[in-house]
Design an enzyme around this catalytic site. Structure first.
Site, mmCIF file in Angstrom:
data_model
loop_
_atom_site.group_PDB
_atom_site.id
_atom_site.type_symbol
_atom_site.label_atom_id
_atom_site.label_comp_id
_atom_site.label_asym_id
_atom_site.label_seq_id
_atom_site.Cartn_x
_atom_site.Cartn_y
_atom_site.Cartn_z
ATOM 1 N N ARG A 4 -58.455 -6.363 -18.868
ATOM 2 C CA ARG A 4 -58.513 -5.395 -19.959
ATOM 3 C C ARG A 4 -58.993 -4.056 -19.393
ATOM 4 N NH1 ARG A 4 -63.220 -4.546 -19.800
ATOM 5 N NH2 ARG A 4 -62.902 -2.760 -21.140
ATOM 6 N N GLY A 5 -58.799 -3.003 -20.209
ATOM 7 C CA GLY A 5 -59.121 -1.656 -19.749
ATOM 8 C C GLY A 5 -57.846 -1.011 -19.266
ATOM 9 N N ALA A 6 -57.511 0.140 -19.851
ATOM 10 C CA ALA A 6 -56.187 0.722 -19.619
ATOM 11 C C ALA A 6 -55.824 0.864 -18.130
ATOM 12 C CB ALA A 6 -56.063 2.053 -20.360
ATOM 13 N N ARG A 43 -48.907 -5.541 -23.478
ATOM 14 C CA ARG A 43 -49.973 -4.849 -24.216
ATOM 15 C C ARG A 43 -49.389 -3.503 -24.642
ATOM 16 N NH1 ARG A 43 -55.262 -6.220 -23.440
ATOM 17 N NH2 ARG A 43 -55.469 -5.087 -25.385
ATOM 18 N N GLN A 146 -66.938 -5.837 -25.834
ATOM 19 C CA GLN A 146 -66.822 -5.257 -24.491
ATOM 20 C C GLN A 146 -68.055 -4.453 -24.098
ATOM 21 O OE1 GLN A 146 -64.363 -5.123 -26.795
ATOM 22 N NE2 GLN A 146 -62.344 -5.355 -25.871
ATOM 23 N N ASP A 186 -56.998 4.646 -24.225
ATOM 24 C CA ASP A 186 -55.822 3.832 -23.896
ATOM 25 C C ASP A 186 -54.541 4.653 -23.887
ATOM 26 O OD1 ASP A 186 -57.895 1.893 -25.291
ATOM 27 O OD2 ASP A 186 -56.672 0.742 -23.886
ATOM 28 N N ASN A 196 -57.900 4.757 -28.767
ATOM 29 C CA ASN A 196 -58.904 4.026 -27.989
ATOM 30 C C ASN A 196 -59.396 2.860 -28.837
ATOM 31 O OD1 ASN A 196 -60.522 3.670 -25.628
ATOM 32 N ND2 ASN A 196 -62.274 4.525 -26.720
ATOM 33 N N LYS A 197 -60.252 2.068 -28.259
ATOM 34 C CA LYS A 197 -60.820 0.879 -28.907
ATOM 35 C C LYS A 197 -61.218 1.157 -30.354
ATOM 36 C CE LYS A 197 -61.183 -2.289 -27.457
ATOM 37 N NZ LYS A 197 -59.932 -3.047 -27.654
#
Lengths: 302, 302
Positions: A4-6, A43, A146, A186, A196-197
């Site tokens: 995970r994480g762009a 994703r 996260q 993201d 973003n998240k």
């Protein structure tokens, strides 16, 4: 969610593309297109995945070859560039952090979300290396928590921090304990609108209300220069189980009552009016500077 | 936390006071003061506790007697009044809810938090009884997840609802899915400043940004007419474990990394500028109407 994480998703996607080519018998355009679309579609929200994979795809199409050594070299160099970009993001923005500040971050945009250093955590890391004393407020970031990854990274570095629930950032802003917000992203589209998240939108609106600057740490691989309409940003909805269940190392707990549905958008969309600046490897830019700067870069490279 | 929700805490405090008197041998002022302070100090933020217990304390001091029957009668009548007040809150505000609306609520201000009906959930309940079709968005309300109590209550009534993480309310507001916010409150001071579950401030600021009305359902026992300075509102900080651990029915999971501290304010403070109206048993009032109305009531009762 194993990755995970762009930027980490992007780099992993690049290697996935290489592995996919390795599994093929010969260069066949349609098969390579299928591979590309499958990886990019895994994703939908993070732009980096598309950026990395398209670069490899274009290379293969240009060369009309799936010979591995040059593909591995390219994937590795993209990953190395991404790491260097994070380092530069840290260098560019470490001066935003001053002694005695409270810095809020949301989700995890650290080394665990990138190839190394992180995006939002890079300036925090480098300010700490310079001996600055400050405290990081870490949003736990439901549903997938996260923030705990961020807390773990900060603890490894010995950086002063406190975990707070996502409900509490506004309280600490109002109390004057937070002077700066830095998050990753993201996807940033042409006008600077940030995906973003989930929760970033709320934090940005609330910070804006209290006059607290909000910075987005952004590798250029996250920038989506061709997307103009924020309504076209793909927002991934994930399973209700992520809301209804909490997973520990060896067990899980169901927290919701039987028969109550949950809705779980994984990302949200923050308009540029709430963003003070975009931290890039080339400096901190305003929303309206992003696209012209990007076009200039492209022209200079050609 | 065996009892939670401002009116439920108040009614329970009243009966606790009666039980405390029962345990005494005779009427002794100092002992009764100690009892009062001990109960009121158990939860500092919710005003109702003080309101209920002071009423019994004044009665005992006036009568100079701890004879139980009249005390039990008084405690019961206070609880009954609180229930009736919630019913009236529901009647006064059910018309705020219209067909096809999305209604956001935060924490649990339902029957489980009051003597019955709830405060914020009373209008939702009564609108449902009238056959209106709407959806309730239920903030899960970390750290203690009181949203799950709300979801349970709504499921019992067959009211359409979805649980969302606390990060997601802004997303659904932006998407036009939420047209109304109703919450309960733990204390409203003279100018209408609202103390309520942590996260209320963020929801109110974000709703205000999107032009969505925010109503606070408030029994008069929650009103604190003598407190003028919002900085004097006592905010309870609770243990880090509430953030670091999730408790299921039979087990718990530690979600935070070892060595990461957490900070856990249980309530926050929302200025009246973000509140559209206060739902009382006597009607929906504006912030500036609260205190004059309260004073009029007192004068009419004397």
């Amino acid at each position: 969610m194993a990755v995970r994480g762009a930027p980490a998703i992007g780099a992993t996607g690049a290697y996935a593309f290489v592995l996919g080519c390795q599994a093929m018998q010969e260069f066949r355009e349609e098969e390579i297109d299928v591979l590309k679309n499958k990886i990019v579609g895994a994703r939908p929200t993070a732009k980096d995945l598309e950026t990395f994979v398209i670069e490899l795809h274009e290379f293969v199409m240009r060369e009309k070859s799936i010979s591995l050594p040059p593909l591995v070299t390219l994937a590795r160099s993209l990953a190395d560039e991404s790491k260097e970009e994070c380092r530069l993001i840290g260098e560019q923005a470490k001066s935003l952090i001053r002694d005695d500040m409270g810095v809020l971050t949301h989700c995890n945009a650290g080394a665990l979300a990138t190839v190394d250093y992180g995006t939002a955590l890079a300036p925090i890391r480098f300010a700490h290396y310079e001996g600055k004393k400050f405290k990081v407020f870490v949003d736990e970031t439901r549903p997938r928590l996260q923030g705990m990854l961020t807390a773990w990274e900060l603890a490894q570095e010995g950086i002063d921090h406190e975990i707070i629930v996502d409900n509490a950032a506004g309280f600490f802003m109002q109390q004057g304990k937070i002077q700066l917000v830095i998050t990753g992203t993201d996807r940033v589209i042409r006008d600077g609108t940030v995906t973003n998240k989930i929760g970033t939108l709320e934090k940005a609106i609330v910070a804006h209300h209290f006059g607290i600057p909000v910075y987005i740490a952004m590798p250029w691989t996250t920038f989506d220069p061709n997307l103009i309409d924020s309504e076209q940003i793909p927002i991934e909805f994930r399973s209700a189980e992520e809301v209804n269940e909490i997973h520990g190392e060896t067990s899980k707990i169901t927290i919701s009552p039987l028969g109550s549905p949950a809705s779980n958008p994984a990302f949200d969309i923050t308009p540029p009016e709430f963003i003070t600046g975009y931290i890039t490897k080339d400096g901190i830019l305003k929303a309206e500077e992003l696209y012209p700067f990007y076009v200039d870069q492209i022209n200079n490279n050609n």
